[in-house]
Design a protein around this motif. Sequence first.
Motif, mmCIF file in Angstrom:
data_model
loop_
_atom_site.group_PDB
_atom_site.id
_atom_site.type_symbol
_atom_site.label_atom_id
_atom_site.label_comp_id
_atom_site.label_asym_id
_atom_site.label_seq_id
_atom_site.Cartn_x
_atom_site.Cartn_y
_atom_site.Cartn_z
ATOM 1 N N THR A 136 -46.815 16.303 16.130
ATOM 2 C CA THR A 136 -46.489 14.479 15.959
ATOM 3 C C THR A 136 -47.165 14.589 14.304
ATOM 4 O OG1 THR A 136 -48.669 14.647 17.154
ATOM 5 C CG2 THR A 136 -47.114 14.385 18.540
ATOM 6 N N ARG A 137 -46.433 13.627 14.315
ATOM 7 C CA ARG A 137 -46.898 12.819 12.284
ATOM 8 C C ARG A 137 -48.148 12.363 12.774
ATOM 9 N NH1 ARG A 137 -43.146 12.500 8.703
ATOM 10 N NH2 ARG A 137 -43.876 10.501 8.102
ATOM 11 N N ALA A 138 -48.550 12.508 11.404
ATOM 12 C CA ALA A 138 -50.020 11.163 11.774
ATOM 13 C C ALA A 138 -49.736 9.791 11.369
ATOM 14 C CB ALA A 138 -51.094 12.718 10.368
ATOM 15 N N THR A 139 -50.621 9.624 11.617
ATOM 16 C CA THR A 139 -50.465 7.409 11.595
ATOM 17 C C THR A 139 -52.036 7.476 11.190
ATOM 18 O OG1 THR A 139 -49.622 8.054 13.795
ATOM 19 C CG2 THR A 139 -50.108 5.757 13.223
ATOM 20 N N LYS A 140 -51.405 6.262 10.499
ATOM 21 C CA LYS A 140 -52.825 5.852 9.627
ATOM 22 C C LYS A 140 -52.734 4.136 10.201
ATOM 23 C CE LYS A 140 -51.887 6.072 5.481
ATOM 24 N NZ LYS A 140 -52.346 6.315 3.217
ATOM 25 N N PRO A 141 -53.545 3.736 10.566
ATOM 26 C CA PRO A 141 -53.327 2.273 10.746
ATOM 27 C C PRO A 141 -53.211 0.737 8.869
ATOM 28 C CG PRO A 141 -55.931 3.108 10.353
ATOM 29 C CD PRO A 141 -54.686 4.128 10.477
ATOM 30 N N ILE A 142 -52.686 0.452 9.521
ATOM 31 C CA ILE A 142 -52.465 -0.635 8.035
ATOM 32 C C ILE A 142 -53.312 -1.548 8.868
ATOM 33 C CG2 ILE A 142 -50.359 -2.558 7.356
ATOM 34 C CD1 ILE A 142 -48.320 -0.348 8.392
ATOM 35 N N LEU A 143 -54.269 -2.197 7.671
ATOM 36 C CA LEU A 143 -55.276 -3.401 7.359
ATOM 37 C C LEU A 143 -55.433 -4.382 6.797
ATOM 38 C CD1 LEU A 143 -57.611 -0.312 7.240
ATOM 39 C CD2 LEU A 143 -57.266 -1.212 9.424
ATOM 40 N N LYS A 144 -54.292 -4.281 6.488
ATOM 41 C CA LYS A 144 -53.699 -6.018 5.119
ATOM 42 C C LYS A 144 -52.906 -6.325 5.918
ATOM 43 C CE LYS A 144 -52.879 -6.553 0.581
ATOM 44 N NZ LYS A 144 -53.092 -6.269 -0.785
ATOM 45 N N PHE A 145 -52.838 -7.249 5.683
ATOM 46 C CA PHE A 145 -51.330 -8.386 6.522
ATOM 47 C C PHE A 145 -52.330 -9.796 7.170
ATOM 48 C CE2 PHE A 145 -53.978 -6.697 10.914
ATOM 49 C CZ PHE A 145 -53.855 -8.322 11.347
ATOM 50 N N SER A 146 -51.746 -10.463 6.972
ATOM 51 C CA SER A 146 -51.752 -12.251 6.548
ATOM 52 C C SER A 146 -50.717 -12.393 7.912
ATOM 53 C CB SER A 146 -51.526 -12.812 5.835
ATOM 54 O OG SER A 146 -50.302 -12.855 4.556
ATOM 55 N N TRP A 147 -51.381 -13.866 8.304
ATOM 56 C CA TRP A 147 -50.418 -14.643 9.927
ATOM 57 C C TRP A 147 -50.643 -15.793 9.665
ATOM 58 C CZ3 TRP A 147 -51.983 -17.408 13.914
ATOM 59 C CH2 TRP A 147 -53.544 -16.571 14.108
ATOM 60 N N CYS A 148 -49.359 -16.274 10.373
ATOM 61 C CA CYS A 148 -49.326 -17.602 10.111
ATOM 62 C C CYS A 148 -48.693 -18.767 11.561
ATOM 63 C CB CYS A 148 -48.096 -18.386 8.976
ATOM 64 S SG CYS A 148 -48.089 -19.906 9.115
ATOM 65 N N ASP A 149 -49.265 -19.739 11.607
ATOM 66 C CA ASP A 149 -49.202 -19.730 13.390
ATOM 67 C C ASP A 149 -47.806 -21.131 12.947
ATOM 68 O OD1 ASP A 149 -48.773 -20.508 16.145
ATOM 69 O OD2 ASP A 149 -50.710 -21.646 15.647
ATOM 70 N N ASN A 150 -46.812 -21.234 13.840
ATOM 71 C CA ASN A 150 -46.268 -22.467 13.534
ATOM 72 C C ASN A 150 -46.108 -22.644 14.964
ATOM 73 O OD1 ASN A 150 -45.411 -21.762 11.039
ATOM 74 N ND2 ASN A 150 -44.071 -19.562 11.287
ATOM 75 N N ALA B 181 -42.504 4.525 8.323
ATOM 76 C CA ALA B 181 -42.587 5.796 7.627
ATOM 77 C C ALA B 181 -42.495 6.805 6.486
ATOM 78 C CB ALA B 181 -41.120 6.748 9.105
ATOM 79 N N GLY B 182 -43.985 7.176 7.104
ATOM 80 C CA GLY B 182 -44.004 7.585 5.112
ATOM 81 C C GLY B 182 -43.712 9.188 4.844
ATOM 82 N N GLU B 183 -43.882 9.816 3.911
ATOM 83 C CA GLU B 183 -43.329 11.027 3.607
ATOM 84 C C GLU B 183 -44.204 11.830 4.775
ATOM 85 O OE1 GLU B 183 -43.417 12.442 -0.446
ATOM 86 O OE2 GLU B 183 -42.543 9.812 -0.835
ATOM 87 N N ALA B 184 -45.534 11.794 4.271
ATOM 88 C CA ALA B 184 -45.886 12.754 5.352
ATOM 89 C C ALA B 184 -46.807 11.999 6.726
ATOM 90 C CB ALA B 184 -47.305 13.642 4.627
ATOM 91 N N THR B 185 -47.063 10.159 6.869
ATOM 92 C CA THR B 185 -47.772 9.798 7.820
ATOM 93 C C THR B 185 -46.690 8.970 8.103
ATOM 94 O OG1 THR B 185 -49.952 9.386 5.776
ATOM 95 C CG2 THR B 185 -49.505 11.400 7.224
ATOM 96 N N ASP B 186 -47.034 8.294 8.927
ATOM 97 C CA ASP B 186 -46.962 7.000 9.924
ATOM 98 C C ASP B 186 -47.584 5.658 9.491
ATOM 99 O OD1 ASP B 186 -44.310 8.148 10.315
ATOM 100 O OD2 ASP B 186 -44.943 8.420 12.065
ATOM 101 N N ASN B 187 -47.099 4.478 8.992
ATOM 102 C CA ASN B 187 -48.022 3.817 8.888
ATOM 103 C C ASN B 187 -47.960 2.593 10.265
ATOM 104 O OD1 ASN B 187 -49.467 4.698 5.888
ATOM 105 N ND2 ASN B 187 -47.046 4.855 5.655
ATOM 106 N N ARG B 188 -49.015 2.258 10.799
ATOM 107 C CA ARG B 188 -48.701 1.833 12.034
ATOM 108 C C ARG B 188 -49.619 0.283 12.134
ATOM 109 N NH1 ARG B 188 -51.153 3.280 17.365
ATOM 110 N NH2 ARG B 188 -50.621 2.237 18.594
ATOM 111 N N LEU B 189 -48.734 -1.131 12.504
ATOM 112 C CA LEU B 189 -49.602 -1.675 12.746
ATOM 113 C C LEU B 189 -49.680 -2.250 13.852
ATOM 114 C CD1 LEU B 189 -51.443 -5.025 11.749
ATOM 115 C CD2 LEU B 189 -49.327 -5.671 11.377
ATOM 116 N N LEU B 190 -50.585 -1.734 14.948
ATOM 117 C CA LEU B 190 -51.369 -2.455 16.570
ATOM 118 C C LEU B 190 -51.700 -3.675 16.880
ATOM 119 C CD1 LEU B 190 -50.089 -1.516 19.518
ATOM 120 C CD2 LEU B 190 -51.718 -0.746 19.590
ATOM 121 N N LEU B 191 -51.101 -4.473 16.627
ATOM 122 C CA LEU B 191 -51.634 -6.018 17.606
ATOM 123 C C LEU B 191 -51.165 -5.718 19.285
ATOM 124 C CD1 LEU B 191 -49.542 -7.928 15.273
ATOM 125 C CD2 LEU B 191 -51.520 -7.314 14.788
ATOM 126 N N ASN B 192 -52.412 -5.697 19.820
ATOM 127 C CA ASN B 192 -53.071 -5.272 20.855
ATOM 128 C C ASN B 192 -54.126 -5.581 22.039
ATOM 129 O OD1 ASN B 192 -52.151 -4.926 24.257
ATOM 130 N ND2 ASN B 192 -52.295 -2.833 23.408
#
Length: 158
Positions: A56-70, A102-113
């Motif tokens: 399994t590939r290593a996974t890093k969390p995505i911490l930088k994001f923004s959101w907008c409510d419509n 998907a990155g070269e060595a690791t996957d970057n993941r944003l999980l909103l749960n």
Amino acid sequence: MASENSSPTSDLNKEKRFGQNSYYYWHNHGKDKADTGDVAPPPQHELVAKTKVEVTRATKPILKFSWCDNKKTVKVYVPWPDVKEEEVSVNFQETTAELTIAGEATDNRLLLNPLKEKIVPESSSFAIKGGKEVVLTLKKKEETSWYDLKGAPTAASD
């Protein structure tokens, strides 16, 4: 020592000259006996077992994001330099949104749960804006205002 007629390169009877306990005896012994099988054969490698290993590939969390409510949707903006569509995968469920880049060595993941409210997974989508940003569009199940993107965690949530 050696006689005047003999040269250092001449073949001398080394066993007689140096004896059976000498360096020369033991080093020549293997060469002489290899043809007759008196020397132990080199070890043979034997495969004991084969097992399939799932990597399994290593996974890093995505911490930088923004959101907008419509009114009907919620948009999540994830800045990512040089992102390509084939590197992006999304998974939408009624109370979960997941983005994987998907990155070269690791996957970057944003999980909103869990999400604050329920969404319609079939109508939710993603887009890449200018190769610099991934935009998730979450279709709301009910037209309500979201003051938070994520809801309170439950025992079933990740």
